[in-house]
Design a protein around this motif. Structure first.
Motif, mmCIF file in Angstrom:
data_model
loop_
_atom_site.group_PDB
_atom_site.id
_atom_site.type_symbol
_atom_site.label_atom_id
_atom_site.label_comp_id
_atom_site.label_asym_id
_atom_site.label_seq_id
_atom_site.Cartn_x
_atom_site.Cartn_y
_atom_site.Cartn_z
ATOM 1 N N VAL A 192 0.841 -1.207 0.000
ATOM 2 C CA VAL A 192 0.000 0.000 0.000
ATOM 3 C C VAL A 192 0.870 1.248 0.000
ATOM 4 O O VAL A 192 0.561 2.241 -0.669
ATOM 5 C CB VAL A 192 -0.958 -0.017 1.212
ATOM 6 N N THR A 245 -5.975 3.284 -9.528
ATOM 7 C CA THR A 245 -6.231 1.972 -10.126
ATOM 8 C C THR A 245 -5.530 0.875 -9.342
ATOM 9 O O THR A 245 -6.085 -0.216 -9.131
ATOM 10 C CB THR A 245 -5.780 1.989 -11.603
ATOM 11 N N VAL A 258 -4.851 0.851 -6.138
ATOM 12 C CA VAL A 258 -5.602 0.607 -4.904
ATOM 13 C C VAL A 258 -6.766 -0.344 -5.175
ATOM 14 O O VAL A 258 -7.004 -1.300 -4.424
ATOM 15 C CB VAL A 258 -6.135 1.927 -4.297
ATOM 16 N N ALA A 292 -5.365 -3.834 -5.674
ATOM 17 C CA ALA A 292 -4.861 -4.383 -4.406
ATOM 18 C C ALA A 292 -6.012 -4.791 -3.488
ATOM 19 O O ALA A 292 -5.959 -5.830 -2.824
ATOM 20 C CB ALA A 292 -3.969 -3.357 -3.709
ATOM 21 N N ARG A 293 -7.050 -3.979 -3.470
ATOM 22 C CA ARG A 293 -8.203 -4.299 -2.616
ATOM 23 C C ARG A 293 -8.764 -5.673 -2.964
ATOM 24 O O ARG A 293 -9.043 -6.491 -2.085
ATOM 25 C CB ARG A 293 -9.278 -3.221 -2.780
ATOM 26 N N PHE A 321 -6.136 -8.527 -2.126
ATOM 27 C CA PHE A 321 -6.047 -8.775 -0.690
ATOM 28 C C PHE A 321 -7.308 -9.505 -0.200
ATOM 29 O O PHE A 321 -7.234 -10.395 0.642
ATOM 30 C CB PHE A 321 -5.884 -7.469 0.088
#
Lengths: 107, 107, 107, 107, 107, 107
Positions: free
Chosen positions: A77, A94, A96, A99-100, A103
């Motif tokens: 992050v 993009t 983020v 990654a969301r 994760f």
């Protein structure tokens, strides 16, 4: 590249066997294995380059691979946040979103 | 950002004072100081992003800054080589040329 | 950035709170509010930069935001056409497809 | 494009006459003349796209042309600062350096 | 551009008629028809530019169009592999995925 | 890559020997030699990718190399003009300037 040892086939083998062989033997077989940089360092710079270039399809694999190589989620992050300044907010935004998802899938 | 402390002026202060203030206070004052990533890690990803995006004018400063932050010359060369695969040979080729000059100047 | 006022949380708050705070306080709280350029002008250049860089995920928001800031649909289409010449036909082609959807959703 | 009127030759005429003709007749003769966006608006988005894409060779001309089209120096500096957030600090940093030279030459 | 002949409308005609006309008359009507390069050569360089720039939405059309213009599938795969070195592995990886789909659809 | 044959050293050998070896053995030794695409075709797509990505430092070498591989000057100029539409006018403009110099040097 005249290596006769069997190497695992990679994701391009079906339609791009030459590229697949280069990927398995040179990129993953040699470059990633060179000791001049740790795998953690290589993952950090790979993720940074993918974010900066908006390589949206390759980022999920490398966000997971980075964690295998010892980069924590908090560090990933932070890489994204740092890239907001070095590649622009849209690239970070993009990343983020990707990654969301990545994760969430492995929680 | 209404901080009244005097901060050092940066390289944009003459014609872009607002950007300069953001650079000094937010980018270098806050982001680079956040503990979530070491300065060495931040230099690695910054250099990677500059190479990948062909940001030729900013690369000399960050190749030097990376060395101040603990990245060795051998590691910088390895970052460039790794980027050949993640941003293409031309990006790496240009980075080699810039690194050669930067290294020569401070030998 | 030691502001103690509560600011609205943005879309990155869940996994990237530091980036979210920078977005809310610095990017939208300061930069977009600076009087040196009107919000209409800022939307024009933001949309142009997103099209030119093929930032496909961020374009829908900014096509809508641009309309709130006074850019008409005809003007947005003209920005896209102008960008065909300054970033290439493929960038414009993708922007037309995104604009078509965004415009249809809010008719 | 069957126009028989003599048009001024542009900078590509010596080695790329077809591109030169397209530039003079289509890009400057038609696109920039379309009334859907003012020339000031077209200059704003052109400069933004050049900064975002790091088109360092074309930026000097368009920084001057933008001023002819009514964009002030303060506004150009603000476009650069805005682009720091939408294309990254390195793109803005290079644009500041180019703007500094362009402004100095015509003072 | 004062051509009074009816030209076929293209995919942008609904919301971007001016861009559509430029596309039909100038890009496809003139540029692609110029004899200085064969259509096969134009398809090769167009596909290369799309891969290198990660223009993912435009690549499917041009992979098909290239085959109409005489580029074989084996050659397209080789273009992708070559681009791995000139634009980076991620660009090639995404192009392989798109080519796989395009080829499968028309088998 | 455990090849013990002596290969000619390339331009990166002084500070980036590993990248140099990859360049000489893999990129030029293998990829450019693969028969799936002619060298003329490889030069066409390489030049296109360099123009599209604004790789200004690598373009001179490849404009010359393309001529050795059978691409004429008129064809190179046409590649540039075609790229104006697929990567934007600024990329073409810079390529014209570079081609002008390269052509003049070897007249």
């Amino acid at each position: 590249m005249t290596d006769t040892n069997q190497k695992a086939q990679g994701p391009f083998a079906d339609i791009a066997p030459a590229l697949d062989q280069l990927t398995q033997q040179v990129l993953f077989g040699e470059v990633w294995e060179r000791g001049e940089l740790s795998k953690r360092d290589r993952s950090l710079i790979t993720v940074a380059a993918l974010i900066a270039q908006y390589r949206i399809n390759e980022l999920p694999f490398h966000l997971k691979f980075a964690q295998q190589n010892g980069v924590t989620r908090d560090e990933l992050v932070e890489v994204i946040s740092h890239m907001a300044f070095y590649a622009g907010w849209p690239a970070a935004s993009t990343a983020v979103g990707i990654a969301r998802k990545v994760f969430a899938e492995s929680t």
